[in-house]
Structure formats: structure tokens, C-alpha cells
Design a protein around this motif. Structure first.
Motif, short mmCIF file in Angstrom:
data_model
loop_
_atom_site.label_atom_id
_atom_site.label_comp_id
_atom_site.label_asym_id
_atom_site.label_seq_id
_atom_site.Cartn_x
_atom_site.Cartn_y
_atom_site.Cartn_z
N VAL A 171 -1.74 6.59 6.38
CA VAL A 171 -3.00 6.93 7.04
C VAL A 171 -2.75 7.42 8.46
N ALA A 172 -2.10 6.58 9.26
CA ALA A 172 -1.89 6.91 10.67
C ALA A 172 -0.74 6.08 11.21
N ALA A 173 -0.15 6.59 12.31
CA ALA A 173 0.93 5.85 12.96
C ALA A 173 0.95 6.14 14.44
N ALA A 174 1.39 5.14 15.18
CA ALA A 174 1.62 5.29 16.62
C ALA A 174 3.12 5.12 16.82
N TYR A 218 0.21 10.04 14.73
CA TYR A 218 0.35 10.88 13.55
C TYR A 218 -0.72 10.49 12.54
N TYR A 219 -1.27 11.48 11.86
CA TYR A 219 -2.34 11.22 10.91
C TYR A 219 -2.11 11.99 9.62
N ASP A 220 -2.58 11.40 8.53
CA ASP A 220 -2.65 12.16 7.30
C ASP A 220 -3.77 13.19 7.45
N ARG A 275 5.86 8.68 8.26
CA ARG A 275 4.78 8.62 7.27
C ARG A 275 5.20 7.88 6.00
N LYS A 276 6.42 7.41 5.94
CA LYS A 276 6.92 6.74 4.75
C LYS A 276 6.89 5.22 4.92
N SER A 277 6.37 4.53 3.92
CA SER A 277 6.26 3.07 4.01
C SER A 277 7.62 2.40 4.09
N SER A 278 8.64 3.05 3.57
CA SER A 278 9.99 2.46 3.58
C SER A 278 10.55 2.29 4.98
N THR A 329 6.15 -8.47 19.85
CA THR A 329 5.22 -7.58 20.53
C THR A 329 5.28 -6.18 19.94
N PHE A 330 4.12 -5.54 19.85
CA PHE A 330 4.05 -4.19 19.31
C PHE A 330 4.77 -3.18 20.19
N SER A 331 5.05 -3.53 21.42
CA SER A 331 5.70 -2.59 22.32
C SER A 331 7.13 -2.25 21.88
N SER A 332 7.66 -3.03 20.94
CA SER A 332 9.01 -2.79 20.43
C SER A 332 9.03 -2.04 19.11
N TYR A 333 7.85 -1.66 18.62
CA TYR A 333 7.76 -1.07 17.28
C TYR A 333 6.88 0.16 17.24
N SER A 334 7.17 1.01 16.29
CA SER A 334 6.17 1.96 15.82
C SER A 334 5.25 1.19 14.88
N VAL A 335 3.98 1.56 14.86
CA VAL A 335 3.01 0.85 14.05
C VAL A 335 2.27 1.85 13.17
N GLY A 336 2.15 1.51 11.91
CA GLY A 336 1.48 2.40 10.98
C GLY A 336 0.36 1.70 10.24
N TRP A 337 -0.57 2.49 9.78
CA TRP A 337 -1.61 2.03 8.86
C TRP A 337 -1.43 2.78 7.54
N PHE A 338 -1.48 2.04 6.48
CA PHE A 338 -1.39 2.59 5.14
C PHE A 338 -2.57 2.06 4.33
N ARG A 339 -2.86 2.70 3.22
CA ARG A 339 -3.94 2.21 2.37
C ARG A 339 -3.57 2.37 0.90
N GLN A 340 -4.19 1.54 0.10
CA GLN A 340 -3.94 1.60 -1.34
C GLN A 340 -5.24 1.39 -2.07
N ALA A 341 -5.62 2.40 -2.83
CA ALA A 341 -6.82 2.33 -3.66
C ALA A 341 -6.44 1.83 -5.05
N PRO A 342 -7.38 1.28 -5.78
CA PRO A 342 -7.08 0.76 -7.13
C PRO A 342 -6.45 1.83 -8.02
N GLY A 343 -5.33 1.49 -8.64
CA GLY A 343 -4.66 2.41 -9.55
C GLY A 343 -3.87 3.51 -8.87
N LYS A 344 -3.79 3.45 -7.55
CA LYS A 344 -3.06 4.50 -6.82
C LYS A 344 -1.92 3.88 -6.02
N GLU A 345 -1.00 4.72 -5.61
CA GLU A 345 0.10 4.26 -4.78
C GLU A 345 -0.35 4.12 -3.33
#
Length: 124
Positions: free
Chosen positions: A47-50, A58-60, A106-109, A27-43
Motif C-alpha cells: 500500500v505505502a511505505a516511508a 512510496y505508494y501503490d 514494495r515487497k513484503s519480503s 524505534t521507527f527511526s531505525s526502520y523503513s515502515v510499510g503498510w500492506f493489505r490483504q483482502a479475502p482470497g487475495k495475496e
């Protein structure tokens, strides 16, 4: 927990899309949840996190005021409402779950569980 992202597609600049991340095996109630994105040729970029710890979002800076992250506890999903889309928003969007400390939200790690990604393409 397994994550499944959906809702991507092709939209014109100025349009809107709503991405959804569904969880199974947990269940998501036990986690922080983030959205990330990756464009071609980029790292991959944040994007955002709850955050779990303080229930804050939190937002970029590039999406602040245009995107909104929200939790739907009844459906066990986390959504990303994207408005006023720009061509530079074009990317594969990934949802992630984890327990990062606030200073690293904000870090994917900081996230140990990832969905498969959904393509968002914004035409000019």
C-alpha cells in the motif's frame, strides 16, 4: 521491535480512516515502515511505505493521491491517512518495519517485523 496496528473500522465509500502503527521495544527511526493489505482470497499487497534511506514516501498506484503515510517521532508511531475510501480498499491492513533496499521497498519480503493487522471495511 513489536508492532501494533489500530484504527480500522467500517466506513462508507468516500469516507476517511486513519490507521496507526505503534512500536514497542524499538524505534521507527531505525526502520523503513510499510503498510500492506490483504483482502479475502487475495495475496498481501503493498500500500505505502516511508523509507529510512531517503525519507521519501512510496505508494501503490491504486492509493496514490488518496492515502498518506507519515511518521510521528514523538509518539513513535507511523500513520496511514486514508481518504476517499472505496469498497475495493476493504482488507486487513498490516504495518511492517524493516530495512529493505529502495528497489524492494514494495515487497513484503523486505520487512522482518509485522503487526497483527486491523480490518478496514468500506461499504458502497
Amino acid at each position: 521491535v513489536q508492532l501494533q496496528a489500530s484504527g480500522g473500522g467500517l466506513v462508507q465509500a468516500g469516507g476517511s480512516l486513519r490507521l496507526s502503527c505503534a512500536a514497542s521495544g524499538g524505534t521507527f527511526s531505525s526502520y523503513s515502515v510499510g503498510w500492506f493489505r490483504q483482502a479475502p482470497g487475495k495475496e498481501r499487497e503493498f500500500v505505502a511505505a516511508a523509507a529510512l534511506q531517503n525519507s521519501r514516501s512510496y505508494y501503490d498506484d491504486s492509493v496514490k493521491g488518496r492515502f498518506a503515510i507519515s511518521r510521528d517521532k514523538a509518539r513513535n508511531t507511523v500513520n496511514l491517512q486514508m481518504n476517499s475510501l472505496k469498497p475495493e480498499d476493504t482488507a486487513v491492513y498490516f504495518c511492517a518495519a524493516g530495512r529493505p533496499i529502495i528497489s524492494t521497498i514494495r515487497k513484503s519480503s523486505g520487512y522482518g517485523h509485522w503487526g497483527q493487522g486491523t480490518q478496514v471495511t468500506v461499504s458502497s
